[in-house]
Enzyme design. Structure first.
Site, PDB file in Angstrom:
ATOM      1  N   HIS A  94      79.070 101.342   6.561  1.00  0.00           N
ATOM      2  CA  HIS A  94      77.904 101.744   5.765  1.00  0.00           C
ATOM      3  C   HIS A  94      78.343 102.162   4.356  1.00  0.00           C
ATOM      4  O   HIS A  94      79.414 102.745   4.174  1.00  0.00           O
ATOM      5  CB  HIS A  94      77.158 102.900   6.450  1.00  0.00           C
ATOM      6  CG  HIS A  94      75.849 103.193   5.795  1.00  0.00           C
ATOM      7  ND1 HIS A  94      75.745 103.998   4.689  1.00  0.00           N
ATOM      8  CD2 HIS A  94      74.598 102.753   6.067  1.00  0.00           C
ATOM      9  CE1 HIS A  94      74.473 104.052   4.315  1.00  0.00           C
ATOM     10  NE2 HIS A  94      73.757 103.303   5.132  1.00  0.00           N
ATOM     11  N   GLU A 161      72.498  95.689   3.202  1.00  0.00           N
ATOM     12  CA  GLU A 161      72.014  96.938   2.626  1.00  0.00           C
ATOM     13  C   GLU A 161      72.555  97.101   1.207  1.00  0.00           C
ATOM     14  O   GLU A 161      73.648  97.663   1.037  1.00  0.00           O
ATOM     15  CB  GLU A 161      72.483  98.121   3.468  1.00  0.00           C
ATOM     16  CG  GLU A 161      72.059  98.048   4.915  1.00  0.00           C
ATOM     17  CD  GLU A 161      71.862  99.427   5.516  1.00  0.00           C
ATOM     18  OE1 GLU A 161      71.023  99.549   6.385  1.00  0.00           O
ATOM     19  OE2 GLU A 161      72.549 100.371   5.078  1.00  0.00           O
TER      20      GLU A 161
HETATM   21  P1  PGA Z   1      67.197 104.581   3.788  1.00  0.00           P
HETATM   22  O1  PGA Z   1      68.603 104.305   4.452  1.00  0.00           O
HETATM   23  O2  PGA Z   1      66.168 103.847   4.604  1.00  0.00           O
HETATM   24  O3  PGA Z   1      67.026 106.063   3.833  1.00  0.00           O
HETATM   25  O4  PGA Z   1      67.268 104.046   2.386  1.00  0.00           O
HETATM   26  C1  PGA Z   1      68.896 103.007   4.867  1.00  0.00           C
HETATM   27  C2  PGA Z   1      70.301 102.905   5.330  1.00  0.00           C
HETATM   28  O5  PGA Z   1      71.197 103.507   4.744  1.00  0.00           O
HETATM   29  O6  PGA Z   1      70.538 102.194   6.311  1.00  0.00           O
END
Ligand code: PGA
Length: 251
Positions: A94, A161
């Protein structure tokens, strides 16, 4: 492939809070037979998920793992420990781990190896840092994906992401952008082997109820990975119930 809709609570939900959260969520999504659901909790709350979600249609997992199975790594948690708690999924790579802990693509690959060694599915996050031009983004993603070629593609999920779309103050990436990037990721996965076609590609980054339908209707978007909006179980349940439009249903 069924839609895969999941959430990470990040560093939220104590074990006590997780119990209340999961007890609220479980009945709200019990009717969803045609999609796969998951929730990734902090290490300290995973045992609660095992207790509260066993026998439900929600799978659970962790947000990180150490690449080694055991040893002198104070404070770390290994893949066999997570497998022992019934985790189906473990996230790796992540943006916040890359940012806060300096995690590299090589380390992420070692974590994927550990996750798969213990029979679990790795959810690997990829994405660019900045609003780069499309060609540059494809290069960044190719570098992040290349190290995954060696792994079992049947136990891999990719979450696209973009860092600029994650967290408070951000907004989700435009759907046309998401469609193009997912197409590029799919092309790269397809080159990795015959199972590349079956790897679900999720979108994550400021997913909310209002935007979920348009995202899920994009060809190439196989599901969603939800962050802060999922901290309210009613909102996560609403996102999980998002109706999909023709384009996806026809695939
Ligand atoms: P968020 O986080 O929906 O709060 O932007 C998404 C993620 O980091 O997977």
């Amino acid at each position: 492939m069924s839609l895969l809709i999941g959430a990470s609570s990040k560093m939220n939900l104590t074990s006590t809070q997780a119990a209340a959260y999961l007890d609220a969520l479980r009945p709200m999504v019990a009717d969803l037979a045609d999609r796969d659901l998951f929730i990734l909790l902090p290490f300290t709350s995973i045992w609660v998920a095992r207790d509260r979600l066993t026998g439900s249609n929600i799978r659970w997992g962790a947000q990180d793992v150490h690449p080694d199975d055991a040893g002198a790594h104070t404070g770390d948690v290994s893949a066999p420990m997570l497998a022992d708690l019934g985790c189906t999924y473990v996230e790796a790579g992540h943006h916040e781990r890359r940012r806060d802990h300096g995690e590299t693509d090589e380390l992420v690959a070692a974590k994927v190896a550990a996750i798969q060694r213990w029979g679990m599915t790795a959810i690997v996050c990829v994405g660019e840092e900045l609003h780069d031009p499309f060609e540059r983004v494809v290069e960044v993603l190719a570098a992040q994906l290349r190290l995954l070629n060696a792994f079992d593609l049947r136990r891999l999920v990719i979450a696209y992401e973009p860092a600029w779309a994650i967290g408070v103050g951000a907004t989700a990436a435009p759907v046309e952008w998401v469609r193009q990037v997912h197409t590029a990721i799919r092309a790269q996965l397809a080159r990795s082997g015959p199972d590349g076609d079956a790897v679900p590609i999720l979108y994550g980054g400021s997913v909310d109820v209002a935007g979920a339908g348009a995202l899920l209707s994009q060809p190439g978007v196989d599901g969603l990975f939800v962050g802060r909006q999922a901290l309210d179980p009613r909102v996560f349940a609403a996102i999980a119930h998002t109706p999909i439009h023709e384009t996806h249903a026809a695939r």
